[in-house]
Write an enzyme that holds these catalytic residues in place. Structure first.
Site, PDB file in Angstrom:
ATOM      1  N   ARG A 158      14.410   2.851   5.722  1.00 43.03           N
ATOM      2  CA  ARG A 158      14.555   2.347   7.098  1.00 43.03           C
ATOM      3  C   ARG A 158      15.492   3.209   7.935  1.00 43.03           C
ATOM      4  O   ARG A 158      15.449   3.141   9.162  1.00 43.03           O
ATOM      5  CB  ARG A 158      14.977   0.869   7.085  1.00 43.03           C
ATOM      6  CG  ARG A 158      13.761  -0.044   6.942  1.00 43.03           C
ATOM      7  CD  ARG A 158      14.118  -1.410   6.483  1.00 43.03           C
ATOM      8  NE  ARG A 158      14.482  -1.407   5.074  1.00 43.03           N
ATOM      9  CZ  ARG A 158      15.329  -2.240   4.509  1.00 43.03           C
ATOM     10  NH1 ARG A 158      15.914  -3.146   5.241  1.00 43.03           N
ATOM     11  NH2 ARG A 158      15.588  -2.183   3.224  1.00 43.03           N
TER      12      ARG A 158
ATOM     13  N   GLU B  24      23.649  -3.042  -2.808  1.00 44.62           N
ATOM     14  CA  GLU B  24      23.942  -4.475  -2.896  1.00 44.62           C
ATOM     15  C   GLU B  24      23.134  -5.068  -4.050  1.00 44.62           C
ATOM     16  O   GLU B  24      23.569  -5.989  -4.716  1.00 44.62           O
ATOM     17  CB  GLU B  24      23.577  -5.172  -1.571  1.00 44.62           C
ATOM     18  CG  GLU B  24      23.997  -6.630  -1.522  1.00 44.62           C
ATOM     19  CD  GLU B  24      23.521  -7.329  -0.266  1.00 44.62           C
ATOM     20  OE1 GLU B  24      22.888  -6.697   0.588  1.00 44.62           O
ATOM     21  OE2 GLU B  24      23.779  -8.540  -0.152  1.00 44.62           O
TER      22      GLU B  24
HETATM   23  P1  AMP Z   1      24.468  -0.875   0.995  1.00 43.15           P
HETATM   24  O1  AMP Z   1      24.373   0.424   0.256  1.00 43.15           O
HETATM   25  O2  AMP Z   1      24.841  -2.022   0.129  1.00 43.15           O
HETATM   26  O3  AMP Z   1      25.323  -0.777   2.241  1.00 43.15           O
HETATM   27  O4  AMP Z   1      22.997  -1.211   1.437  1.00 43.15           O
HETATM   28  C1  AMP Z   1      22.464  -0.611   2.529  1.00 43.15           C
HETATM   29  C2  AMP Z   1      20.993  -0.357   2.359  1.00 43.15           C
HETATM   30  O5  AMP Z   1      20.307  -1.392   1.649  1.00 43.15           O
HETATM   31  C3  AMP Z   1      20.420  -0.250   3.710  1.00 43.15           C
HETATM   32  O6  AMP Z   1      19.650   0.930   3.728  1.00 43.15           O
HETATM   33  C4  AMP Z   1      19.563  -1.464   3.892  1.00 43.15           C
HETATM   34  O7  AMP Z   1      18.300  -1.059   4.295  1.00 43.15           O
HETATM   35  C5  AMP Z   1      19.492  -2.149   2.536  1.00 43.15           C
HETATM   36  N1  AMP Z   1      20.059  -3.513   2.500  1.00 43.15           N
HETATM   37  C6  AMP Z   1      21.124  -3.927   1.785  1.00 43.15           C
HETATM   38  N2  AMP Z   1      21.361  -5.218   1.948  1.00 43.15           N
HETATM   39  C7  AMP Z   1      20.429  -5.656   2.799  1.00 43.15           C
HETATM   40  C8  AMP Z   1      20.147  -6.931   3.378  1.00 43.15           C
HETATM   41  N3  AMP Z   1      20.873  -8.025   3.094  1.00 43.15           N
HETATM   42  N4  AMP Z   1      19.103  -7.020   4.226  1.00 43.15           N
HETATM   43  C9  AMP Z   1      18.372  -5.930   4.517  1.00 43.15           C
HETATM   44  N5  AMP Z   1      18.590  -4.718   4.007  1.00 43.15           N
HETATM   45  C10 AMP Z   1      19.592  -4.576   3.153  1.00 43.15           C
END
Ligand code: AMP
Length: 188
Positions: free
Chosen positions: A76, A113
């Site tokens: 995305r 996450e």
């Molecule tokens: P992070 O590395 O945990 O900051 O996760 C970021 C990436 O995971 C981004 O590229 C988002 O597209 C996706 N992502 C993580 N958590 C979510 C969420 N709750 N809703 C949508 N996309 C998420």
């Protein structure tokens, strides 16, 4: 959800502000696994006015800041990153999952996450002459953006800032990125 979105004038860029965007972002509980509330941006992408407003609010602080290229992570980050690059009249560098980029790459492993992964960038994509804006849809734990920062600065480029559409503040991603200003449009 799609039935609740009225297309004409849904978010008129002339008068609208960030507060108009949350109704185009829907919560999907327990996706992709139990306990995760997934922020689904597909309604926002499907609405021309909301999409234009979102991209404009992401890039607005970075006009006239010397950005000469935007980078974004699969997948995305490609959507908003390319739109942001077009809005700033600069090019775009993709940061991809392992094995996808055809030429010589640099790799960095990171925690999500939900799960772990690695990202790669072309070794010749950026260099010391570049000033980069890093773009993604969601800042959650910050693992993805942190990995991207390592890849970008590892190639000698200057990372000016990170711009995300959505920041999940409770997950503390910003604290994982102490060296880089973070601009978020919608915060939860
Ligand atoms: P992070 O590395 O945990 O900051 O996760 C970021 C990436 O995971 C981004 O590229 C988002 O597209 C996706 N992502 C993580 N958590 C979510 C969420 N709750 N809703 C949508 N996309 C998420």
């Amino acid at each position: 959800m799609s039935g609740t979105i009225t297309r004409p004038g849904a978010a008129d860029p002339a008068t609208a502000h960030a507060g108009d965007l949350p109704r185009f972002i829907r919560d999907i509980p327990d996706f992709p696994k139990p306990g995760i509330v997934f922020k689904d941006i597909t309604p926002l992408l499907a609405d021309a006015s909301a999409l234009a407003l979102a991209v404009e609010l992401m890039v607005q602080p970075f006009r006239r800041r010397g950005i000469d290229i935007v980078a974004g992570a699969e997948s995305r980050g490609f959507i908003f990153g390319t739109a942001a690059a077009k809005a700033l009249s600069v090019g775009f560098v993709p940061i991809r999952k392992p094995g996808k980029l055809p030429s010589e790459t640099r790799r960095h492993e990171y925690a999500l996450e939900y799960g772990t992964d690695a990202l790669e960038i072309h070794a010749d994509a950026l260099g010391p002459g570049n000033t980069v804006l890093l773009v993604d849809d969601v800042l959650a734990t910050g693992g993805t953006m942190s990995a991207c920062c390592e890849l970008i600065t590892g190639l000698g480029a200057r990372l000016e800032a990170i711009a995300v559409l959505i920041e999940l503040s409770d997950l503390g991603g910003r604290s994982k990125l102490p060296a880089c200003p973070v601009h978020s449009v919608v915060r939860y």
